[in-house]
Design a protein around this motif. Structure first.
Motif, mmCIF file in Angstrom:
data_model
loop_
_atom_site.group_PDB
_atom_site.id
_atom_site.type_symbol
_atom_site.label_atom_id
_atom_site.label_comp_id
_atom_site.label_asym_id
_atom_site.label_seq_id
_atom_site.Cartn_x
_atom_site.Cartn_y
_atom_site.Cartn_z
ATOM 1 N N ALA A 9 49.060 -6.224 33.748
ATOM 2 C CA ALA A 9 49.874 -5.299 32.942
ATOM 3 C C ALA A 9 50.366 -4.136 33.797
ATOM 4 C CB ALA A 9 49.066 -4.773 31.757
ATOM 5 N N GLY A 10 49.985 -4.138 35.062
ATOM 6 C CA GLY A 10 50.364 -3.046 35.967
ATOM 7 C C GLY A 10 51.708 -3.320 36.636
ATOM 8 N N TYR A 11 52.069 -2.419 37.498
ATOM 9 C CA TYR A 11 53.422 -2.438 38.091
ATOM 10 C C TYR A 11 53.704 -3.740 38.868
ATOM 11 C CZ TYR A 11 57.044 -0.973 41.462
ATOM 12 O OH TYR A 11 58.151 -0.897 42.257
ATOM 13 N N ILE A 12 52.897 -4.042 39.858
ATOM 14 C CA ILE A 12 53.200 -5.220 40.681
ATOM 15 C C ILE A 12 52.725 -6.490 39.963
ATOM 16 C CG2 ILE A 12 52.995 -6.244 42.988
ATOM 17 C CD1 ILE A 12 52.238 -3.428 44.025
ATOM 18 N N GLY A 13 51.551 -6.403 39.327
ATOM 19 C CA GLY A 13 51.003 -7.572 38.631
ATOM 20 C C GLY A 13 51.943 -8.088 37.552
ATOM 21 N N SER A 14 52.563 -7.178 36.801
ATOM 22 C CA SER A 14 53.429 -7.627 35.697
ATOM 23 C C SER A 14 54.645 -8.379 36.225
ATOM 24 C CB SER A 14 53.869 -6.436 34.837
ATOM 25 O OG SER A 14 54.645 -5.528 35.590
ATOM 26 N N LYS A 35 45.831 1.791 33.287
ATOM 27 C CA LYS A 35 47.078 2.185 33.951
ATOM 28 C C LYS A 35 48.219 1.228 33.604
ATOM 29 C CE LYS A 35 45.015 2.111 37.985
ATOM 30 N NZ LYS A 35 43.559 2.046 37.772
ATOM 31 N N GLY A 36 47.861 0.033 33.184
ATOM 32 C CA GLY A 36 48.871 -0.961 32.813
ATOM 33 C C GLY A 36 49.391 -0.715 31.409
ATOM 34 N N ASP A 183 51.049 7.296 34.862
ATOM 35 C CA ASP A 183 50.780 8.601 34.263
ATOM 36 C C ASP A 183 49.427 9.118 34.759
ATOM 37 O OD1 ASP A 183 50.897 10.854 32.765
ATOM 38 O OD2 ASP A 183 50.220 9.887 30.906
ATOM 39 N N PRO A 184 49.377 10.121 35.591
ATOM 40 C CA PRO A 184 50.522 10.840 36.148
ATOM 41 C C PRO A 184 51.194 10.037 37.257
ATOM 42 C CG PRO A 184 48.481 11.656 37.112
ATOM 43 C CD PRO A 184 48.082 10.628 36.094
ATOM 44 N N GLU A 185 52.462 10.299 37.468
ATOM 45 C CA GLU A 185 53.184 9.621 38.563
ATOM 46 C C GLU A 185 52.882 10.361 39.863
ATOM 47 O OE1 GLU A 185 54.293 7.098 40.395
ATOM 48 O OE2 GLU A 185 55.236 6.537 38.503
ATOM 49 N N THR A 186 52.560 9.601 40.903
ATOM 50 C CA THR A 186 52.293 10.236 42.201
ATOM 51 C C THR A 186 53.138 9.619 43.306
ATOM 52 O OG1 THR A 186 50.572 8.648 42.796
ATOM 53 C CG2 THR A 186 49.855 10.616 41.591
ATOM 54 N N HIS A 187 53.853 8.538 43.007
ATOM 55 C CA HIS A 187 54.588 7.825 44.064
ATOM 56 C C HIS A 187 55.952 8.460 44.322
ATOM 57 C CE1 HIS A 187 51.612 4.764 42.880
ATOM 58 N NE2 HIS A 187 51.550 4.613 44.187
#
Ligand code: UFG
Length: 326
Positions: A9-14, A35-36, A183-187
């Motif tokens: 459910a995360g950024y790269i995994g999804s 986080k997902g 959340d929070p965004e750090t990238h």
């Protein structure tokens, strides 16, 4: 094949799940949704909400049908945070991962594609970085991922669990449907885009005194759909009897200032950047040689240009002003 995707459910995994479904695999996602996002799990995949470190949750997932292979994305992955709370990183990225490997062993699943990281190298001895270069992480995040890579080696020896370890450089960009929402965004890139869209006043530049041409850190940004594609190729390679470690980057480094300039160009907006001190744990330069992935996996990044990477991130950002809205 039926694939278990932890952190799906995360950024790269999804995005990897999107690709797996597109080519006809059956997918079960295990994610604690810390986080997902539920909305990032596309219809067609089953979602089990739970922890990778929870053996009962794992047994339930493995118990619903044979799992042919695992893609292990679930992790804590913030360099800065890892410097402040190292224990969290060793617990989630190493200890919890061992539960997953033990469950694989118990249920007879012998193939895993692992999300490792460029952070395993620390300050590079030469650029671009090759897989054969020394690994000397400069932060607990990289050290915890390297620890899991090491565990994989010994699970191979003892139980025949075969792995491909993919060392990502800086994942960025979005697919048409799925993007980056932390959340929070750090990238760096999503923060810059928040400035471009008026959600944030300015982006901080962490350190301007590095030994780089403009004094800011240099990173190798790689498109998230190209990373997903590498996972599909890794799965095929495991089937063909291959195993090993592969860098995934584009071999081009961009400084923080260059990424800010790129985002101005792509969005047509002004972006205010503030110079602040270094962020502890950041190596000055991380740029990949991905020759091995190209040669052995047949990896062909399709969206290698930084403008294209930022453009797709911007497109998603504009289409999803509240992220996944959860
Ligand atoms: N940066 C800033 N300002 C910010 C955020 C970041 O200047 O507000 C800089 C960082 O110092 C770094 C670069 O932008 O030099 C990229 O920072 P990110 O936080 O976007 O990404 P990292 O390089 O810290 O880490 C990312 C992933 C890690 C992975 C690493 C591999 O989050 O999981 O790439 O290169 F290990």
């Amino acid at each position: 094949m039926r694939i278990l995707v932890t952190g799906g459910a995360g950024y790269i995994g999804s995005v990897a799940v999107e690709e797996l479904l597109r080519i006809g695999h059956s997918v079960v996602v295990l994610d604690n949704l810390s986080k997902g996002h539920r909305a990032a799990v596309l219809p067609g995949a089953d979602l089990a909400i739970g922890e990778v470190g929870d053996r009962d949750a794992l047994d339930r997932v493995f118990g619903t049908g044979p799992v042919d292979a695992v893609m292990h994305f679930a992790a804590d992955s913030l360099v800065g945070e890892s410097m402040k709370v190292p224990g969290k990183y060793f617990r989630s990225n190493l200890c919890e991962g061992l539960q997953l490997l033990d469950a694989m062993k118990a249920h007879g699943t012998s193939k895993i594609v692992f999300s490792s990281t460029a952070a395993v190298y620390g300050e590079p001895v030469s650029v671009p970085i090759r897989e054969t270069d020394p690994s000397s992480p400069s932060n607990p995040y990289g050290a915890s991922k390297l620890g899991f890579e090491s565990a994989l080696r010994w699970y191979r020896e003892a139980y025949g669990i075969r792995s491909i370890r993919l060392r990502y450089f800086n994942a960025a960009g979005a697919s048409e449907l799925l993007g980056e929402d932390h959340d929070p965004e750090t990238h760096l890139i999503p923060l810059i885009l928040e400035v471009a869209s008026g959600k944030r006043e300015a982006v901080d530049i962490f350190g301007t005194d590095y030994e780089t041409p403009d004094g800011t850190c240099i990173r190798d940004y790689v498109h998230v759909t190209d990373l997903a594609q590498a996972h599909i190729l890794a799965l095929g390679a495991l089937d063909d009897g291959r195993e090993g470690v592969y860098n995934l980057g584009n071999g081009e480094g961009y400084s923080v200032r260059e990424v800010v300039d790129c985002a101005c160009r792509v969005t047509g907006e002004e972006i205010t950047a503030r110079e602040v001190g270094r962020r502890p744990g950041d190596p000055a330069i991380l740029v990949a040689s991905s020759d091995r992935a190209v040669r052995e996996l047949g990896w062909r990044p399709r969206q290698a240009e930084i403008d294209e990477i930022v453009r797709t991130a911007w497109q998603w950002h504009v289409a999803h002003p509240g992220g996944y809205g959860e």
